[in-house]
Design a protein around this motif. Structure first.
Motif, PDB file in Angstrom:
ATOM      1  N   LYS A  19       0.841  -1.206   0.000  1.00 47.60           N
ATOM      2  CA  LYS A  19       0.000   0.000   0.000  1.00 47.60           C
ATOM      3  C   LYS A  19       0.872   1.250   0.000  1.00 47.60           C
ATOM      4  O   LYS A  19       0.612   2.212  -0.739  1.00 47.60           O
ATOM      5  CB  LYS A  19      -0.917  -0.005   1.226  1.00 47.60           C
ATOM      6  N   GLN A  20       1.934   1.233   0.829  1.00 47.32           N
ATOM      7  CA  GLN A  20       2.850   2.373   0.877  1.00 47.32           C
ATOM      8  C   GLN A  20       3.564   2.552  -0.462  1.00 47.32           C
ATOM      9  O   GLN A  20       3.763   3.681  -0.936  1.00 47.32           O
ATOM     10  CB  GLN A  20       3.866   2.164   2.000  1.00 47.32           C
ATOM     11  N   ALA A  21       3.960   1.417  -1.078  1.00 48.72           N
ATOM     12  CA  ALA A  21       4.640   1.483  -2.372  1.00 48.72           C
ATOM     13  C   ALA A  21       3.719   2.056  -3.440  1.00 48.72           C
ATOM     14  O   ALA A  21       4.134   2.844  -4.295  1.00 48.72           O
ATOM     15  CB  ALA A  21       5.121   0.096  -2.775  1.00 48.72           C
ATOM     16  N   THR A  22       2.456   1.674  -3.388  1.00 48.10           N
ATOM     17  CA  THR A  22       1.482   2.170  -4.359  1.00 48.10           C
ATOM     18  C   THR A  22       1.272   3.671  -4.191  1.00 48.10           C
ATOM     19  O   THR A  22       1.175   4.416  -5.178  1.00 48.10           O
ATOM     20  CB  THR A  22       0.143   1.421  -4.198  1.00 48.10           C
ATOM     21  N   GLU A  23       1.214   4.123  -2.944  1.00 46.50           N
ATOM     22  CA  GLU A  23       1.038   5.554  -2.690  1.00 46.50           C
ATOM     23  C   GLU A  23       2.228   6.347  -3.221  1.00 46.50           C
ATOM     24  O   GLU A  23       2.068   7.430  -3.797  1.00 46.50           O
ATOM     25  CB  GLU A  23       0.858   5.788  -1.193  1.00 46.50           C
ATOM     26  N   ALA A  24       3.440   5.818  -3.035  1.00 45.45           N
ATOM     27  CA  ALA A  24       4.628   6.504  -3.551  1.00 45.45           C
ATOM     28  C   ALA A  24       4.631   6.519  -5.073  1.00 45.45           C
ATOM     29  O   ALA A  24       4.946   7.533  -5.709  1.00 45.45           O
ATOM     30  CB  ALA A  24       5.886   5.818  -3.026  1.00 45.45           C
ATOM     31  N   ALA A  25       4.260   5.391  -5.673  1.00 53.27           N
ATOM     32  CA  ALA A  25       4.273   5.280  -7.131  1.00 53.27           C
ATOM     33  C   ALA A  25       3.238   6.187  -7.786  1.00 53.27           C
ATOM     34  O   ALA A  25       3.432   6.655  -8.917  1.00 53.27           O
ATOM     35  CB  ALA A  25       4.020   3.831  -7.537  1.00 53.27           C
ATOM     36  N   SER A  26       2.143   6.454  -7.091  1.00 52.42           N
ATOM     37  CA  SER A  26       1.056   7.253  -7.675  1.00 52.42           C
ATOM     38  C   SER A  26       1.473   8.690  -7.958  1.00 52.42           C
ATOM     39  O   SER A  26       0.748   9.433  -8.637  1.00 52.42           O
ATOM     40  CB  SER A  26      -0.166   7.245  -6.753  1.00 52.42           C
ATOM     41  N   PRO A  41      -3.327  -3.401  -4.857  1.00 53.31           N
ATOM     42  CA  PRO A  41      -1.971  -2.858  -4.774  1.00 53.31           C
ATOM     43  C   PRO A  41      -0.952  -3.739  -5.487  1.00 53.31           C
ATOM     44  O   PRO A  41       0.116  -4.033  -4.953  1.00 53.31           O
ATOM     45  CB  PRO A  41      -1.720  -2.839  -3.255  1.00 53.31           C
ATOM     46  N   ASP A  42      -1.265  -4.183  -6.706  1.00 50.28           N
ATOM     47  CA  ASP A  42      -0.397  -5.130  -7.399  1.00 50.28           C
ATOM     48  C   ASP A  42       0.303  -4.504  -8.594  1.00 50.28           C
ATOM     49  O   ASP A  42       0.696  -5.195  -9.523  1.00 50.28           O
ATOM     50  CB  ASP A  42      -1.212  -6.346  -7.876  1.00 50.28           C
ATOM     51  N   ARG A 101       3.579   7.506 -15.291  1.00 51.60           N
ATOM     52  CA  ARG A 101       3.511   6.178 -15.911  1.00 51.60           C
ATOM     53  C   ARG A 101       3.087   5.115 -14.903  1.00 51.60           C
ATOM     54  O   ARG A 101       2.292   4.223 -15.215  1.00 51.60           O
ATOM     55  CB  ARG A 101       4.847   5.831 -16.549  1.00 51.60           C
ATOM     56  N   LEU A 102       3.616   5.225 -13.694  1.00 48.26           N
ATOM     57  CA  LEU A 102       3.213   4.274 -12.659  1.00 48.26           C
ATOM     58  C   LEU A 102       1.763   4.514 -12.250  1.00 48.26           C
ATOM     59  O   LEU A 102       1.021   3.560 -11.984  1.00 48.26           O
ATOM     60  CB  LEU A 102       4.137   4.392 -11.444  1.00 48.26           C
ATOM     61  N   ARG A 103       1.339   5.782 -12.219  1.00 45.21           N
ATOM     62  CA  ARG A 103      -0.045   6.096 -11.863  1.00 45.21           C
ATOM     63  C   ARG A 103      -1.004   5.478 -12.878  1.00 45.21           C
ATOM     64  O   ARG A 103      -2.049   4.925 -12.518  1.00 45.21           O
ATOM     65  CB  ARG A 103      -0.238   7.605 -11.783  1.00 45.21           C
ATOM     66  N   ASP A 104      -0.658   5.553 -14.172  1.00 42.18           N
ATOM     67  CA  ASP A 104      -1.487   4.941 -15.207  1.00 42.18           C
ATOM     68  C   ASP A 104      -1.553   3.430 -15.034  1.00 42.18           C
ATOM     69  O   ASP A 104      -2.600   2.806 -15.242  1.00 42.18           O
ATOM     70  CB  ASP A 104      -0.946   5.276 -16.595  1.00 42.18           C
ATOM     71  N   ARG A 105      -0.425   2.844 -14.654  1.00 41.70           N
ATOM     72  CA  ARG A 105      -0.411   1.396 -14.484  1.00 41.70           C
ATOM     73  C   ARG A 105      -1.243   0.981 -13.277  1.00 41.70           C
ATOM     74  O   ARG A 105      -1.933  -0.028 -13.302  1.00 41.70           O
ATOM     75  CB  ARG A 105       1.024   0.881 -14.324  1.00 41.70           C
ATOM     76  N   ILE A 106      -1.173   1.763 -12.203  1.00 47.81           N
ATOM     77  CA  ILE A 106      -1.980   1.475 -11.022  1.00 47.81           C
ATOM     78  C   ILE A 106      -3.461   1.463 -11.394  1.00 47.81           C
ATOM     79  O   ILE A 106      -4.233   0.619 -10.935  1.00 47.81           O
ATOM     80  CB  ILE A 106      -1.713   2.507  -9.908  1.00 47.81           C
ATOM     81  N   GLY A 107      -3.845   2.383 -12.258  1.00 46.72           N
ATOM     82  CA  GLY A 107      -5.238   2.457 -12.657  1.00 46.72           C
ATOM     83  C   GLY A 107      -5.685   1.299 -13.528  1.00 46.72           C
ATOM     84  O   GLY A 107      -6.887   1.051 -13.671  1.00 46.72           O
TER      85      GLY A 107
END
Length: 229
Positions: free
Chosen positions: A175-182, A197-198, A186-192
């Motif tokens: 969850k922390q890694a996802t928040e940092a990546a957002s 949190p994968d 490019r990482l934000r697009d991938r999260i979406g």
């Protein structure tokens, strides 16, 4: 089990089982003796010390990597098969991946594998140092891909050994890694595009994609290979 009924083969086989279950941190003569139903001191009649035992255990698992018949398949088919088997062996025994950072493994099992690997790249057309470099490049690629699984297994055991909830801890980290990546586009697009949190999980075919790309590069470097292959 009395000392005179123990064999080195039994000890090494049981050490592999202990390492698979408990990791490097769980390997000690007392725990091994308990699994063997023998006094820990009896083990020392067959192995010198813990490092010797780890070397023997590490060498044994190399026998799990099959050696393709080079008279029956082409070099690239053989290289792909051996790399896949090696990756499977590393992920079944993640302690071995960790131990590469602190131990120099050697023995008949590893030598058997290394010799056949060189034969694969010699068949491709590499000679001498070039075959060594080709083999080392593929080995390093496989080892690097197995490292995350080994790290996760080690961390999970440590958390559980300390009485924690590994799933909860790892979930919180992701969850922390996802928040940092957002914070990054490019990482934000991938999260979406993924659920939960994968975002850091690679596609299922990533290992094979990278391996084939690496073999493409090696094929282009074979002496006499057509330019632009």
């Amino acid at each position: 089990m009395p000392r005179d009924t123990l064999t080195r083969e039994q000890i090494v086989r049981t050490a592999v089982e202990l390492l698979d279950a408990e990791g490097l941190e769980g390997l000690n003569m007392r725990a091994l003796g308990k699994r063997l139903n023998s006094a820990a001191t009896a083990v020392y009649w067959h192995v010198k010390n813990k490092d010797d035992l780890l070397t023997l255990a590490g060498d044994q698992v190399w026998d799990e990597v099959r050696l393709p018949d080079l008279d029956a398949v082409d070099w690239r088919t053989a290289a792909t098969a051996m790399a896949g088997d090696l990756y499977g062996m590393f992920t079944r025994h993640p302690w071995l991946v960790q131990a590469f950072a602190t131990h120099l493994f050697h023995g008949v099992g590893k030598a058997r594998h290394d010799d056949h690997t060189l034969a694969v790249y010699e068949k491709a057309g590499f000679g001498g140092p070039q075959a060594d470099r080709a083999a080392a490049s593929v080995f390093t690629y496989v080892l690097g891909n197995a490292a995350p699984a080994a790290a996760t297994a080690s961390l999970t055991r440590r958390i559980e050994r300390e009485g924690g909830d590994a799933e909860a801890v790892l979930g919180a980290v992701m969850k922390q890694a996802t928040e940092a990546a957002s914070q990054f586009p490019r990482l934000r697009d991938r999260i979406g595009s993924v659920s939960g949190p994968d975002y850091a999980e690679a596609p299922d075919d990533t290992f094979d994609f990278g391996l084939q790309a690496l073999l493409d590069g090696l094929a282009a470097r074979i002496p006499g290979a057509p330019t632009g292959l």
